[in-house]
Scaffold this active site. Structure first.
Site, PDB file in Angstrom:
ATOM      1  CB  ALA A 125      -0.921   0.014   1.218  1.00  0.00           C
ATOM      2  CB  ALA A 127      -0.909   6.732   2.056  1.00  0.00           C
ATOM      3  CB  SER A 128      -0.199  11.644   0.852  1.00  0.00           C
ATOM      4  OG  SER A 128      -0.772  11.589   2.142  1.00  0.00           O
ATOM      5  CD  GLN A 131       6.709   3.296  -0.599  1.00  0.00           C
ATOM      6  OE1 GLN A 131       6.341   4.245  -1.285  1.00  0.00           O
ATOM      7  NE2 GLN A 131       7.577   2.381  -1.040  1.00  0.00           N
ATOM      8  CB  VAL A 132       2.382  -0.683   4.193  1.00  0.00           C
ATOM      9  CG1 VAL A 132       2.469  -1.875   5.142  1.00  0.00           C
ATOM     10  CG2 VAL A 132       1.725   0.499   4.894  1.00  0.00           C
ATOM     11  CE  LYS A 146       1.210   4.403   7.701  1.00  0.00           C
ATOM     12  NZ  LYS A 146      -0.012   4.639   8.513  1.00  0.00           N
ATOM     13  CG  ASP A 281     -10.176   6.548   7.943  1.00  0.00           C
ATOM     14  OD1 ASP A 281     -11.252   6.677   7.330  1.00  0.00           O
ATOM     15  OD2 ASP A 281      -9.072   6.580   7.364  1.00  0.00           O
TER      16      ASP A 281
END
Length: 548
Positions: A125, A127-128, A131-132, A146, A281
């Site tokens: 994954a 994201a901004s 990442q993972v 992460k 979330d």
């Protein structure tokens, strides 16, 4: 700011203006794209939510995160835009592995080979901010790591400065774009985003959830490996499960889908009503499915805390909604910390009563939780009432949760699952041990206040003695009345002065021995002139005031 950086920011602002114009928001930058009636409710304004979501998505990860923040603010954002912004997902292109290696080795002080037996170069994954990656520790534990992007902090700071400029331009050029306090919201976004730069905060949140669900094999929370965790690297246990968004629910039986929806809903109800600390979330990417009655939770960057008093107030509000008792709703909202003028209480109660009445003939299971919450918050938004941040976050969480559950099993209702938790919590308030605890706490407060009373009285007397005591009275209209009284007193003084001058001039004219002019003593003329000016001034003032 360097000249090159300033030039780069100007170019980026131009790009933002072009993208805004493409999606019908060019008027915010002075672009004549035919959308000037956007805020007037014309045809162009009907799909503004969808176009705003598409615009933010095209502008990139930071703007997507800003849109996600706006999606948690029903007190600022109209419902049509709010619904669309909740569909934004924080996704980004992955960083080259060399950059990931550089951050890891800088943070951990060792090479990747020294820390991990295995480390997948391909992220699972991105994201901004980070990442993972999957990895394997020397002890054989499977973990996910992460890793923050190398320039995340610099890029975020740059984008925030751009957001400030965009907000100021939009505020100055679009008078009708008042549904959002853009500059204030950018301030809030800056604080939230900078907190996300510290992975230590997310790690501590995960530890709290793991402790709360310890012993419950239906909800798995990853263990944090603190030895391999820093502010820019987060190493946690790899939990089992398939991302909810990738589960083929079409092949599941209705009963299994109902059980999964019920498990997810009960998990969040337990967070809210039992633990008072909830994952804010709950979108499908953060829920892993291990079976119809087993899930795993990930991504703990967005959370919120509720006190015992908050939870009790929320329970009473929920029960009043379910029992369709509209008269108590304004007081319940005030108990939640929602502030509004007292003169608005009747109007607020009437509007909420209309909403409750609309669902009065429906069974609990038939009530759409998202629709009820949307109407309540839309009413609050229209009345320009400010909501505490924790309740805004809870509304966003419940609305997102209701949407997720609706996709899994349309006949499952969040309110129906929440009611037993609310009833149990309401009943617990009257348990003997709870009553004793509350009495003990209240007695402690009373005793503390009683012991402080002599000192407070002594301080008050000292201030009174030293002449430092100030008493402020502000009844409605008092200031205006004082101004009118002062104006009247000033006119009365002027009238008295004018009368005294006239009388004085008359006495001088009669008794003074001086040269006469037109039958008047010369020495009395200036007195009559001054008196005449004062009388004229008074007449003009009275005439202009409109009060005879």
């Amino acid at each position: 700011m360097a000249r090159g950086e300033r030039r780069q920011n100007l170019a980026r602002l131009g790009e933002i203006a072009q993208v805004a114009a493409k999606h019908g928001f060019g008027y915010a930058f002075g672009r004549n794209d035919g959308s000037s009636d956007e805020m007037n409710g014309g045809g162009a304004g009907r799909n503004r939510g969808r176009r705003m979501r598409e615009m933010l998505d095209e502008l990139g990860p930071t703007f997507v995160k800003f849109g996600q923040l706006l999606s948690t603010r029903p007190d600022l954002v109209p419902p049509d835009i709010l619904a669309e912004l909740r569909g934004l997902q924080d996704e980004a292109h992955p960083e080259p592995f060399d950059q990931v290696r550089s951050v890891l080795e800088e943070e951990l002080g060792l090479t990747i080979e020294q820390v991990f037996l295995e480390f997948d170069e391909e992220p699972i994954a991105a994201a901004s901010i980070g990442q993972v990656h999957r990895a394997l520790l020397p002890g054989g534990q499977e973990v996910v790591v992460k890793v923050q992007r190398p320039d995340a902090e610099r890029q975020l700071s740059s984008d925030i400065q751009l957001l400030y400029q965009v907000a100021k331009v939009a505020r100055e050029r679009v008078r009708k774009l008042q549904f959002i306090d853009l500059v204030g919201t950018v301030d809030e976004f800056a604080r939230t985003a900078r907190r996300e730069l510290d992975y230590g905060i997310e790690a501590r949140n995960a530890e709290v959830f793991r402790r709360d669900f310890a012993g419950d094999d239906r909800v798995a929370v990853p263990k944090i490996y603190w030895r391999y965790t820093t502010s820019r690297v987060l190493t946690m246990e790899r939990v089992e499960g398939t991302v909810l968004g990738k589960v083929d629910l079409g092949s599941w039986s209705p009963d299994d889908r109902r059980r999964l929806g019920n498990r997810i809903t009960e998990t969040w109800m337990q967070m809210v009503f039992v633990h008072g600390f909830f994952h804010a979330d709950p979108h499908p990417a953060n829920i892993l499915v291990r079976g119809p009655d087993q899930i795993s939770l990930v991504d703990f960057g967005m959370t919120e805390q509720l006190t015992q008093r908050d939870r009790e107030a929320a329970v009473r509000l929920l029960l009043d909604i379910l029992n369709q008792d509209a008269e108590r709703l304004p007081r319940r909202l005030r108990a939640l910390g929602v502030r509004y003028p007292h003169h608005m209480e009747e109007e607020l109660g009437d509007r909420l009563g209309v909403i409750v009445q609309r669902y009065s003939a429906s069974a609990i299971g038939e009530i759409d939780a998202r629709e009820v919450l949307r109407e309540i918050f839309q009413t609050i938004y229209r009345l320009d009432i400010t909501l505490p941040a924790r309740w805004v976050m809870l509304d966003k969480t419940v609305a997102t949760l209701a949407g997720v559950v609706l996709e899994i099993y349309p006949d499952l209702n969040v309110f129906e699952v929440a009611r037993p938790y609310a009833m149990r919590m309401a009943a617990q308030r009257f348990r003997p041990d709870k009553i004793v605890d509350r009495a003990r706490v209240d007695m402690g407060r009373y005793a503390e206040a009683f012991l402080d009373y002599p000192f407070q009285l002594s301080e008050l007397l000292d201030e009174f003695k030293d002449g430092e005591l100030e008493i402020t009275v502000r009844p409605e209209g008092f200031a205006e009345a004082i101004d009118k009284l002062q104006a009247g007193a000033n006119r009365l003084v002027l009238a008295l002065v004018a009368a005294a001058l006239i009388m004085g001039g008359a006495i001088i004219a009669v008794f003074a021995h001086s040269t006469d002019v037109a039958g008047l003593s010369l020495i009395a003329i200036p007195t009559f002139i001054v008196a005449g000016v004062l009388v004229a001034w008074l007449c003009i003032g009275i005439f202009r005031s409109g009060r005879w």
